[in-house]
Structure formats: structure tokens, C-alpha cells
Design a protein around this motif. Structure first.
Motif, short mmCIF file in Angstrom:
data_model
loop_
_atom_site.label_atom_id
_atom_site.label_comp_id
_atom_site.label_asym_id
_atom_site.label_seq_id
_atom_site.Cartn_x
_atom_site.Cartn_y
_atom_site.Cartn_z
N ARG A 1 0.83 -1.21 0.00
CA ARG A 1 0.00 0.00 0.00
C ARG A 1 0.87 1.26 0.00
O ARG A 1 0.59 2.22 -0.72
CB ARG A 1 -0.92 -0.01 1.23
CG ARG A 1 -1.97 -1.11 1.19
CD ARG A 1 -2.65 -1.30 2.52
NE ARG A 1 -3.76 -2.24 2.44
CZ ARG A 1 -4.40 -2.74 3.49
NH1 ARG A 1 -4.06 -2.37 4.71
NH2 ARG A 1 -5.40 -3.59 3.32
N PHE A 2 1.92 1.23 0.80
CA PHE A 2 2.83 2.38 0.86
C PHE A 2 3.55 2.58 -0.47
O PHE A 2 3.85 3.72 -0.86
CB PHE A 2 3.84 2.17 1.99
CG PHE A 2 4.90 3.22 2.05
CD1 PHE A 2 4.60 4.52 2.42
CD2 PHE A 2 6.22 2.90 1.75
CE1 PHE A 2 5.59 5.50 2.48
CE2 PHE A 2 7.22 3.87 1.80
CZ PHE A 2 6.91 5.18 2.17
N SER A 3 3.83 1.49 -1.18
CA SER A 3 4.58 1.58 -2.44
C SER A 3 3.88 2.45 -3.48
O SER A 3 4.52 3.03 -4.35
CB SER A 3 4.80 0.18 -3.02
OG SER A 3 3.59 -0.37 -3.53
N LYS A 4 2.56 2.56 -3.39
CA LYS A 4 1.80 3.37 -4.34
C LYS A 4 2.14 4.86 -4.20
O LYS A 4 1.90 5.64 -5.12
CB LYS A 4 0.30 3.14 -4.16
CG LYS A 4 -0.13 1.71 -4.44
CD LYS A 4 -1.61 1.50 -4.20
CE LYS A 4 -2.01 0.05 -4.48
NZ LYS A 4 -3.46 -0.18 -4.24
N HIS A 5 2.68 5.23 -3.06
CA HIS A 5 3.10 6.61 -2.83
C HIS A 5 4.62 6.75 -2.94
O HIS A 5 5.12 7.73 -3.48
CB HIS A 5 2.67 7.07 -1.43
CG HIS A 5 1.20 7.02 -1.21
ND1 HIS A 5 0.37 8.10 -1.42
CD2 HIS A 5 0.38 6.00 -0.80
CE1 HIS A 5 -0.87 7.77 -1.15
NE2 HIS A 5 -0.90 6.50 -0.77
N TRP A 6 5.33 5.75 -2.45
CA TRP A 6 6.79 5.80 -2.39
C TRP A 6 7.43 5.74 -3.77
O TRP A 6 8.36 6.49 -4.08
CB TRP A 6 7.31 4.67 -1.51
CG TRP A 6 8.81 4.55 -1.46
CD1 TRP A 6 9.57 3.50 -1.89
CD2 TRP A 6 9.73 5.50 -0.92
NE1 TRP A 6 10.89 3.73 -1.67
CE2 TRP A 6 11.02 4.97 -1.07
CE3 TRP A 6 9.58 6.76 -0.34
CZ2 TRP A 6 12.16 5.64 -0.65
CZ3 TRP A 6 10.73 7.45 0.08
CH2 TRP A 6 11.99 6.87 -0.08
N ILE A 7 6.94 4.86 -4.63
CA ILE A 7 7.55 4.69 -5.96
C ILE A 7 7.47 5.97 -6.79
O ILE A 7 8.48 6.41 -7.35
CB ILE A 7 6.94 3.49 -6.70
CG1 ILE A 7 7.32 2.19 -5.98
CG2 ILE A 7 7.41 3.44 -8.16
CD1 ILE A 7 6.68 0.95 -6.55
N PRO A 8 6.29 6.61 -6.93
CA PRO A 8 6.26 7.86 -7.70
C PRO A 8 7.10 8.97 -7.05
O PRO A 8 7.66 9.81 -7.76
CB PRO A 8 4.78 8.22 -7.75
CG PRO A 8 4.12 7.43 -6.69
CD PRO A 8 4.93 6.18 -6.54
#
Length: 214
Positions: free
Chosen positions: A32-39
Motif C-alpha cells: 500500500r505504501f509503495s503506491k506513494h513511495w515509488i512515484p
């Protein structure tokens, strides 16, 4: 997941020999966090790509836009870490969280870390057009796997775990083959224990592995 590498050919597999629902939960929160961290990583060319290391070694940027996103992303990371730490301290996953994902049902019949069936959950499926981050960009595939373990059968430790992942990878790649990509892809495992935190790691590993002198 935040490697500087095409997401359509990047798959992350977590092999959990302990077969722990707490590990699965941590991976679910990370997805879930990756959806914010990657961009965030792509936009500001973040390095290292480990959020814990990055936020632990950098201070808030002076630029307003960068600073605001830095603060909001740092807050999301802290919230994720607190949720996971709380679950670990309690030693269980709250019922309301278990109801959020069908994967937790796999632990209804788990005896212990040494006796359990195969647990395989695809948390982010690269074949799904809806598997995107907050910017609408595709996310890499993310898979949790705990191979079956029985006392009467030798499990060959880490070698057995890697072999199980290789078998699954071959089957998964075959099901997602298209006119552009057919058959088995090259597999280049990068062990997280080695401290792989920089974006270009897959390219570096691939270059080393295909070099005539390697």
C-alpha cells in the motif's frame, strides 16, 4: 519495488520460510505504501531507495513542493511502520485488518513455522491494468510465498526456498506471456539481505551476470 527498472518486467518475491501471518501483513502494508513511495522516488530521483534509510539520513528539502511531498511521504512511512510494529508487539493481526484481505484465511490451518501447507498470495498482479500507483503508473508484481514444510520431508533450507520460487516464477511467466514476451524470462534474483538499496541495482546485477568475464 522502487528499483529504477521497467515495472512490467520486474517481479518481487518474498520467500517466508517461517510462514508467518505477521510477515504477510507487513508485506501487505508495504504494498500500500509503495503506491506513494515509488512515484516519489521517480519524481525526485531518490537514492537510496529504502525509505527507512532515506528518511533517516536526509532532512526536509527547502523547495516547497519537494518539502511538502517529503513530509507527507515520511508521515505515511511512519504510519506504516507503527501499524506493523503494533501488530508484532501484540503477536496477532486485528480482526478488522484480517477482514481486509482474503490471504489471511490461509493461516486458519497453519500449525507452526515448521508444519504448514504452501501459502501463495499475489498482492500486486502485474497483469492487472488497475495495479497502478497514485500517479497512474504500473506497479511491479509483488508475491508472498511460504513453501510447504513437513517434518518428514527435508526442506533444504535456503536452496529449497529459492527452488520453490523458481518453479513458481516459471509458471507465472508462462501465464502472463504475450505476443511480445513468450516463454520463460531470465531470472536474476537480488537478495535483499545484501543491502540492495540503490535504484540501478537490477541493471548492475544484469550487466555483471552477462559480462564475459563474470
Amino acid at each position: 519495488m522502487a528499483y529504477d527498472y521497467p515495472p512490467e518486467i520486474l517481479s518481487i518475491y518474498l520467500s517466508d520460510d517461517g510462514g508467518s501471518d505477521l510477515t504477510f501483513y507487513a508485506l501487505l502494508e508495504a504494498s500500500r505504501f509503495s503506491k506513494h513511495w515509488i512515484p516519489f522516488c521517480k519524481k525526485f530521483k531518490v537514492d537510496p531507495r529504502s525509505p527507512a534509510v532515506y528518511f533517516g539520513t536526509t532532512s526536509e528539502p527547502h523547495d516547497t513542493e519537494h518539502g511538502n511531498e517529503w513530509l507527507s511521504t515520511k508521515k505515511l512511512h511512519e504510519e506504516m511502520a507503527n501499524l506493523i510494529d503494533t501488530a508484532v508487539k501484540l503477536g496477532l493481526i486485528p480482526s478488522e485488518i484480517r477482514a481486509e484481505h482474503k490471504g489471511f484465511a490461509e493461516w486458519h490451518s497453519v500449525v507452526n513455522s515448521g508444519i504448514h501447507h504452501t501459502i501463495l498470495q499475489i498482492l500486486i498482479d502485474g497483469r492487472d491494468p488497475n495495479a497502478v500507483d497514485i500517479e497512474g503508473s504500473a506497479l511491479p508484481t509483488l508475491v508472498y510465498m511460504a513453501r510447504e514444510k513437513r517434518p518428514q520431508h527435508p526442506h533444504n533450507f535456503k536452496a529449497g526456498a529459492l527452488n520453490a520460487l523458481v518453479i513458481f516464477t516459471c509458471l507465472y511467466v508462462e501465464t502472463r506471456a504475450t505476443g511480445r514476451v513468450k516463454g520463460q524470462r531470465e531470472q536474476d534474483p537480488i537478495n535483499s539481505w545484501a543491502g540492495s538499496r540503490d535504484g540501478p541495482s537490477p541493471f548492475s546485477s544484469w550487466t555483471f551476470g552477462t559480462s564475459p568475464s563474470s
